[in-house]
Design a protein around this motif. Structure first.
Motif, PDB file in Angstrom:
ATOM      1  N   LYS A 130       0.822  -1.209   0.000  1.00 29.98           N
ATOM      2  CA  LYS A 130       0.000   0.000   0.000  1.00 29.98           C
ATOM      3  C   LYS A 130       0.860   1.265   0.000  1.00 29.98           C
ATOM      4  CE  LYS A 130      -3.734   2.342   2.477  1.00 29.98           C
ATOM      5  NZ  LYS A 130      -4.653   2.370   1.316  1.00 29.98           N
ATOM      6  N   VAL A 131       1.892   1.283   0.859  1.00 32.41           N
ATOM      7  CA  VAL A 131       2.690   2.516   0.981  1.00 32.41           C
ATOM      8  C   VAL A 131       3.737   2.641  -0.117  1.00 32.41           C
ATOM      9  CG1 VAL A 131       2.339   2.549   3.479  1.00 32.41           C
ATOM     10  CG2 VAL A 131       4.360   1.428   2.550  1.00 32.41           C
ATOM     11  N   SER A 132       4.167   1.533  -0.705  1.00 32.72           N
ATOM     12  CA  SER A 132       5.227   1.603  -1.713  1.00 32.72           C
ATOM     13  C   SER A 132       4.714   1.578  -3.149  1.00 32.72           C
ATOM     14  CB  SER A 132       6.212   0.444  -1.524  1.00 32.72           C
ATOM     15  OG  SER A 132       5.579  -0.803  -1.743  1.00 32.72           O
ATOM     16  N   ARG A 133       3.598   0.878  -3.375  1.00 30.94           N
ATOM     17  CA  ARG A 133       3.075   0.752  -4.737  1.00 30.94           C
ATOM     18  C   ARG A 133       1.641   1.256  -4.876  1.00 30.94           C
ATOM     19  NH1 ARG A 133       7.617   0.416  -5.389  1.00 30.94           N
ATOM     20  NH2 ARG A 133       8.865  -1.227  -6.386  1.00 30.94           N
ATOM     21  N   GLY A 134       1.047   1.704  -3.796  1.00 33.75           N
ATOM     22  CA  GLY A 134      -0.306   2.227  -3.872  1.00 33.75           C
ATOM     23  C   GLY A 134      -1.371   1.175  -4.075  1.00 33.75           C
ATOM     24  N   VAL A 135      -1.076  -0.089  -3.773  1.00 31.37           N
ATOM     25  CA  VAL A 135      -2.050  -1.172  -3.921  1.00 31.37           C
ATOM     26  C   VAL A 135      -3.035  -1.119  -2.760  1.00 31.37           C
ATOM     27  CG1 VAL A 135      -2.385  -3.662  -4.116  1.00 31.37           C
ATOM     28  CG2 VAL A 135      -0.332  -2.584  -5.087  1.00 31.37           C
ATOM     29  N   HIS A 136      -4.319  -1.049  -3.067  1.00 32.52           N
ATOM     30  CA  HIS A 136      -5.324  -0.976  -2.008  1.00 32.52           C
ATOM     31  C   HIS A 136      -5.299  -2.259  -1.181  1.00 32.52           C
ATOM     32  CE1 HIS A 136      -9.144  -0.323   0.065  1.00 32.52           C
ATOM     33  NE2 HIS A 136      -9.079   0.929  -0.351  1.00 32.52           N
ATOM     34  N   GLU A 137      -5.449  -2.083   0.147  1.00 36.10           N
ATOM     35  CA  GLU A 137      -5.299  -3.243   1.034  1.00 36.10           C
ATOM     36  C   GLU A 137      -6.397  -4.281   0.840  1.00 36.10           C
ATOM     37  OE1 GLU A 137      -7.740  -0.187   3.244  1.00 36.10           O
ATOM     38  OE2 GLU A 137      -5.927  -0.192   2.007  1.00 36.10           O
ATOM     39  N   VAL A 138      -7.573  -3.867   0.372  1.00 37.69           N
ATOM     40  CA  VAL A 138      -8.635  -4.841   0.127  1.00 37.69           C
ATOM     41  C   VAL A 138      -8.215  -5.817  -0.974  1.00 37.69           C
ATOM     42  CG1 VAL A 138     -11.001  -5.160  -0.688  1.00 37.69           C
ATOM     43  CG2 VAL A 138     -10.479  -3.329   0.939  1.00 37.69           C
ATOM     44  N   ILE A 139      -7.671  -5.281  -2.060  1.00 37.69           N
ATOM     45  CA  ILE A 139      -7.237  -6.128  -3.176  1.00 37.69           C
ATOM     46  C   ILE A 139      -6.091  -7.036  -2.739  1.00 37.69           C
ATOM     47  CG2 ILE A 139      -6.330  -6.140  -5.517  1.00 37.69           C
ATOM     48  CD1 ILE A 139      -9.175  -5.078  -5.271  1.00 37.69           C
ATOM     49  N   SER A 140      -5.083  -6.461  -2.102  1.00 37.29           N
ATOM     50  CA  SER A 140      -3.902  -7.248  -1.742  1.00 37.29           C
ATOM     51  C   SER A 140      -4.226  -8.316  -0.703  1.00 37.29           C
ATOM     52  CB  SER A 140      -2.793  -6.325  -1.227  1.00 37.29           C
ATOM     53  OG  SER A 140      -3.209  -5.612  -0.084  1.00 37.29           O
ATOM     54  N   THR A 141      -5.046  -7.982   0.296  1.00 39.75           N
ATOM     55  CA  THR A 141      -5.347  -8.974   1.334  1.00 39.75           C
ATOM     56  C   THR A 141      -6.229 -10.102   0.809  1.00 39.75           C
ATOM     57  OG1 THR A 141      -7.139  -7.501   2.104  1.00 39.75           O
ATOM     58  CG2 THR A 141      -5.042  -7.428   3.287  1.00 39.75           C
ATOM     59  N   ILE A 142      -7.128  -9.783  -0.112  1.00 39.37           N
ATOM     60  CA  ILE A 142      -7.941 -10.844  -0.722  1.00 39.37           C
ATOM     61  C   ILE A 142      -7.049 -11.797  -1.523  1.00 39.37           C
ATOM     62  CG2 ILE A 142      -9.686 -11.328  -2.474  1.00 39.37           C
ATOM     63  CD1 ILE A 142     -11.188  -8.881  -1.544  1.00 39.37           C
ATOM     64  N   MET A 143      -6.123 -11.243  -2.289  1.00 40.02           N
ATOM     65  CA  MET A 143      -5.199 -12.086  -3.053  1.00 40.02           C
ATOM     66  C   MET A 143      -4.298 -12.897  -2.115  1.00 40.02           C
ATOM     67  SD  MET A 143      -5.983 -11.571  -6.222  1.00 40.02           S
ATOM     68  CE  MET A 143      -7.663 -11.477  -5.576  1.00 40.02           C
ATOM     69  N   LEU A 144      -3.855 -12.254  -1.031  1.00 42.05           N
ATOM     70  CA  LEU A 144      -2.999 -12.956  -0.077  1.00 42.05           C
ATOM     71  C   LEU A 144      -3.752 -14.065   0.655  1.00 42.05           C
ATOM     72  CD1 LEU A 144      -0.962  -9.960   1.383  1.00 42.05           C
ATOM     73  CD2 LEU A 144      -0.076 -11.856   0.003  1.00 42.05           C
ATOM     74  N   ASN A 145      -5.071 -13.918   0.805  1.00 48.78           N
ATOM     75  CA  ASN A 145      -5.871 -15.007   1.372  1.00 48.78           C
ATOM     76  C   ASN A 145      -5.724 -16.262   0.520  1.00 48.78           C
ATOM     77  OD1 ASN A 145      -6.972 -13.977   3.719  1.00 48.78           O
ATOM     78  ND2 ASN A 145      -8.803 -13.175   2.717  1.00 48.78           N
ATOM     79  N   ALA A 146      -5.851 -16.086  -0.793  1.00 48.55           N
ATOM     80  CA  ALA A 146      -5.718 -17.235  -1.695  1.00 48.55           C
ATOM     81  C   ALA A 146      -4.320 -17.830  -1.612  1.00 48.55           C
ATOM     82  CB  ALA A 146      -6.038 -16.806  -3.128  1.00 48.55           C
ATOM     83  N   VAL A 147      -3.308 -16.978  -1.533  1.00 52.13           N
ATOM     84  CA  VAL A 147      -1.935 -17.470  -1.416  1.00 52.13           C
ATOM     85  C   VAL A 147      -1.753 -18.256  -0.121  1.00 52.13           C
ATOM     86  CG1 VAL A 147       0.476 -16.778  -1.210  1.00 52.13           C
ATOM     87  CG2 VAL A 147      -1.006 -15.620  -2.852  1.00 52.13           C
TER      88      VAL A 147
END
Length: 375
Positions: A130-147
């Motif tokens: 979020k702070v380095s690439r501006g990726v919204h935490e909702v998107i990243s955390t949902i993807m990380l759930n799958a990972v």
């Protein structure tokens, strides 16, 4: 505190619960079930000591999940990845606990540290993105759930599998007795009666209560907690006052993930003493509902966790007596969340209107006093 403020504070949860009961009763009537019979059976079964023990066991991980979500909510961060964080943390913590043999207290501490480290590190990835690439935490955390869930499946089938197990239930090796958390049955039975049906009240409940107290103290008694709340209320004003928004985002995600890592430990340390295919999932998403109903406050989250835990513990009686399907409880929980969100917003608007009216009235009094003195 005025009577009006107390009434407004109680109005939202009371109205939400009453609306939920009413709507669920209509659903029961639509399926040809007498609502009074269903609620009476649930109330009768739900007031037994064994049901209260089960309620406490179900509420303990829900409370931790609610706290983990609330930490992010207080800064307007949506940590949807609590689900993956706690499942992965539980697997690695159970494996680490089974691989060593330490004195009792140190063994439990090691398992907790591993779980918190895994959860914190996995949540920190979303904070960094979020702070380095501006990726919204909702998107990243949902993807990380799958990972995380895919990693759990791979690790449980390969490196962390108990090679001595001959059943079809894939599991990690059992944690030695020194790493198991004691139950609280003897304490409860001192004030009540003997707990039957093999029920045990998990001792990890005390740890969850401590987490709630520390969360409250952190928010209201530390500079970092003040920065977190200030950034959530007004990020621009907080940054203007010297708060580093990037550091606060990462710190908040790390703290939220650390608490999320503890969610699975009540079951791992108090009942199963290992991670297997029967491990409870879905607590991370339910924690979002618990945090919303509890208004992100440790006390409110505790009440919401107990409510959800009691509903889950009382639901099986509906299948046994045949009054209604137990899925009616899921409907009730969903309606409680929806009604609570709407009721809190309505009450907040009423409060803001009342405060504006009081402020306008207070500003008029000095003018009236000045006019009288001049005349």
């Amino acid at each position: 505190m005025s009577i009006r403020r107390v009434a407004l504070a109680l109005a939202a949860p009371v109205c939400a619960f009453a609306f939920s009961i009413g709507l669920s009763s209509l659903v029961l009537m639509a399926f040809g079930t007498n609502p009074m019979d269903a609620w009476t059976e649930m109330l009768s079964y739900g007031t037994r000591l064994e049901t209260f023990v089960e309620t406490g066991n179900r509420a303990t991980p829900l409370y931790l999940a609610g706290i983990a979500v609330a930490i992010g909510f207080r800064m307007n961060l949506f940590n949807i990845g609590v689900e993956g964080q706690y499942v992965l943390a539980a697997l690695l913590a159970a494996s680490a606990g089974a691989a060593v043999d330490l004195p009792p207290i140190l063994h439990v501490i090691l398992i907790m540290v591993v779980a918190m480290t895994v959860g914190s590190a996995f949540a920190g990835i979303a904070g960094y993105l979020k702070v380095s690439r501006g990726v919204h935490e909702v998107i990243s955390t949902i993807m990380l759930n799958a990972v995380a869930l895919a990693a759990v499946g791979f690790l449980l089938r390969s490196w962390l599998l108990d090679k001595n197990d001959t059943t079809l239930n894939m599991m990690t090796p059992e944690i030695p007795p020194s790493g198991q958390f004691p139950h609280l049955n003897s304490l409860v039975e001192t004030f009540t009666r003997e707990i039957t049906r093999g029920r045990q009240l998990w001792g990890f409940m005390l740890v969850s209560l401590a987490v709630g107290v520390l969360f409250y103290a952190f928010l209201n008694r530390t500079r970092a907690g003040f920065d977190l709340r200030a950034t959530g209320l007004n990020p621009f004003a907080a940054e203007a006052s010297g708060v580093d928004p990037a550091a606060t985002v990462v710190r908040t995600m790390l703290l939220s993930g650390a608490v999320a890592g503890l969610i699975g430990l009540p079951e791992v340390l108090g009942q199963a003493h290992r991670y297997d295919l029967g491990f409870t999932r879905g607590l991370g998403f339910t924690g979002i509902a618990v945090a919303l109903v509890g208004r992100n406050h440790p006390g409110g989250i505790a009440v919401a966790a107990l409510l959800f835990g009691w509903l889950d513990s009382s639901a099986p009686i509906l299948d046994v007596v045949g009054d209604a399907p137990r899925e009616i409880v899921s409907i009730l929980q969903g309606v409680v969340v929806l009604a609570a969100v709407v009721a809190y917003e309505v009450v907040n608007r009423i409060r803001r209107v009342a405060e504006a009216r009081d402020a306008a009235t207070a500003m008029q009094h000095p003018t009236e006093t000045t006019d009288r003195s001049v005349s």
